[in-house]
Write an enzyme that holds these catalytic residues in place. Sequence first.
Site, PDB file in Angstrom:
ATOM      1  N   GLY A 143       0.836  -1.202   0.000  1.00 55.95           N
ATOM      2  CA  GLY A 143       0.000   0.000   0.000  1.00 55.95           C
ATOM      3  C   GLY A 143       0.868   1.248   0.000  1.00 55.95           C
ATOM      4  CD  GLU A 147     -11.188  -0.845   1.572  1.00 60.45           C
ATOM      5  OE1 GLU A 147     -10.993  -1.338   2.696  1.00 60.45           O
ATOM      6  OE2 GLU A 147     -12.092  -0.025   1.347  1.00 60.45           O
ATOM      7  CB  CYS A 171      -8.980  -7.989   4.756  1.00 64.07           C
ATOM      8  SG  CYS A 171     -10.638  -7.765   4.126  1.00 64.07           S
TER       9      CYS A 171
END
Length: 535
Positions: free
Chosen positions: A235, A252, A286
């Site tokens: 990320g 996310e 997740c």
Amino acid sequence: MNATHPMPSVIDLRAEPGQIRCFDPATREPLGLVPVDDPEQVRQAIARAREAQIGWGETSFALRRRVLRRVADSILDRVDDLVELIVRDSGKTRENALMGEIWTVLEKLRWTIANGPRHLRPERVSSGLLMHKRARLEYHPLGVIGAIIPWNYPLQNIMNPLIPALMAGNGFVVKPSEWVAWSARPFVQLVRDALAAEGQSPELVQVVQGYGETGQALIEGGVDSLVFIGSVVNGRRVLEAAAKTITPVILELGGKDPFIVCDDADLPQAAHAALAGCFISAGQNCVAAERLLVLDAVYDDFERMVGQLVAGFRQGDPRGPEPVDVGAMVTPMQLDIVERLVSRAVEQGARVVAGGKRVLGERGDFFAPTVLADVTPEMEIMREETFGPVMLLCRVRDEHHAVEVANSTGYGLSSSVFSRDRDRARRIAARLQAGMTAINEFGGMTYMAQDLTFGGVKESGFGRINGREGLRACCNVKAVLDDRLPVGFANKLFPVARGDFERIKGAVRLVYGHGLRRRIAGVGDLLRALKDGER
Ligand code: NAD
């Protein structure tokens, strides 16, 4: 490839240059080779989607809904084939594929078809002081939305950003994970077929395949917005790349979700929700319940309950003759991570109640469904994402201690609270640093209420992909000031005249002055300024 992950010990995806070697993690059977797209091919894919989007962006909501309805119909018509593709590529159980991927995608389609137009139509808002004007927000497509996605939900991860992107009038280019590259093209083809059946260009939706380099090429290739679903490490890399082109990003990322069991909880209810939280998709979720924080008074009972349930779990090839409760790990790298975290926790004093080790190694990549008790907040396993079939039981003194431990990691994705006292549960929920909280339910279930948003805080990322906010995140939210009346007023600010300053000051005091005295003073300023202007 993630710098923190070692190379897989058994299958080398990159053994054939320019290709991805795909395999079934539950059997290690090869599934075939998928060619890697180079940066030029990625640019061409974006260009094709961009050209098709010009027409698509002008289509009616009715047509977009028809396309999405066709996608839903073909998913329903081909359920068994799609489940087979998911199971072979990911090693998850057939039941998990059906509930976690087919069901969730159908629900997102249903919600979007029913609610999309309502949230995307122009919206009248107040024009404030500009009473002669009308103000509205318009939701225009952004252009081409890119998505870089992980391996844990081969179908759902593609459809999750695709559905709102298309409903909002955008083109879409997805870069699936190299670990589930094999199934991606047939999934995307479903949507391309639905577009073609409604007379639209299938080129609107593109799939590009490859590793991290292909992901970078997608960002650099000029998409108008990007959804990244994956690890925190990558990320950060995505954010760096997006900064160069000022590409807006939704991140996310990972989670370490707390699951609080209060001393007045319905224990069987909490135990079954915890099983769902920890073992759906072998914990490669997740929003998995990564830390069970159980109040001292019920800890031993809860441990006994979940220990007995997990000890009876069956594991193996999900395509075998008998159903299994837990399938394989999607990647051998993740198996290494889970093994390392569990063995370190045991060295540091955690107690194995069930599982605790790699199993069925001669067949595939499996980790036994595991329950670890006596886990403490200081252990590495309580801070790093496990992303495997592991339930961690941590004893907490009271609800304050539970909240303190819950908020003590860098993550903030989802969370769960179990208590029979609703006020208490709500009080605890409000204090949790998380993007989502479920009361008396596993936190991942918030996904099934599509009016709710989905996304994290802290290192779990930012931006939202479900609900109204998720749809509008696919839009240029344009602010439009329009005429209310057929006659216009010239707004003469120039040339600046003597007394203008005092007049504006008077007007400001009149409008914003709190209390009658200040407003009257404003009127006085205005009158004086007008008088001076006349001289
Ligand atoms: P990952 O970060 O290794 O890979 C994700 C994707 O990014 C893959 O397609 C990969 O090829 C690509 N990629 C890798 N390096 C890149 C780079 N430098 N630039 C651009 N793209 C790059 O993640 P993973 O191991 O595939 O997935 C597991 C992670 O995803 C976990 O942390 C999990 O929590 C997270 N996840 C989050 C959500 C959510 O909605 N918050 C959902 C699912 C998974």
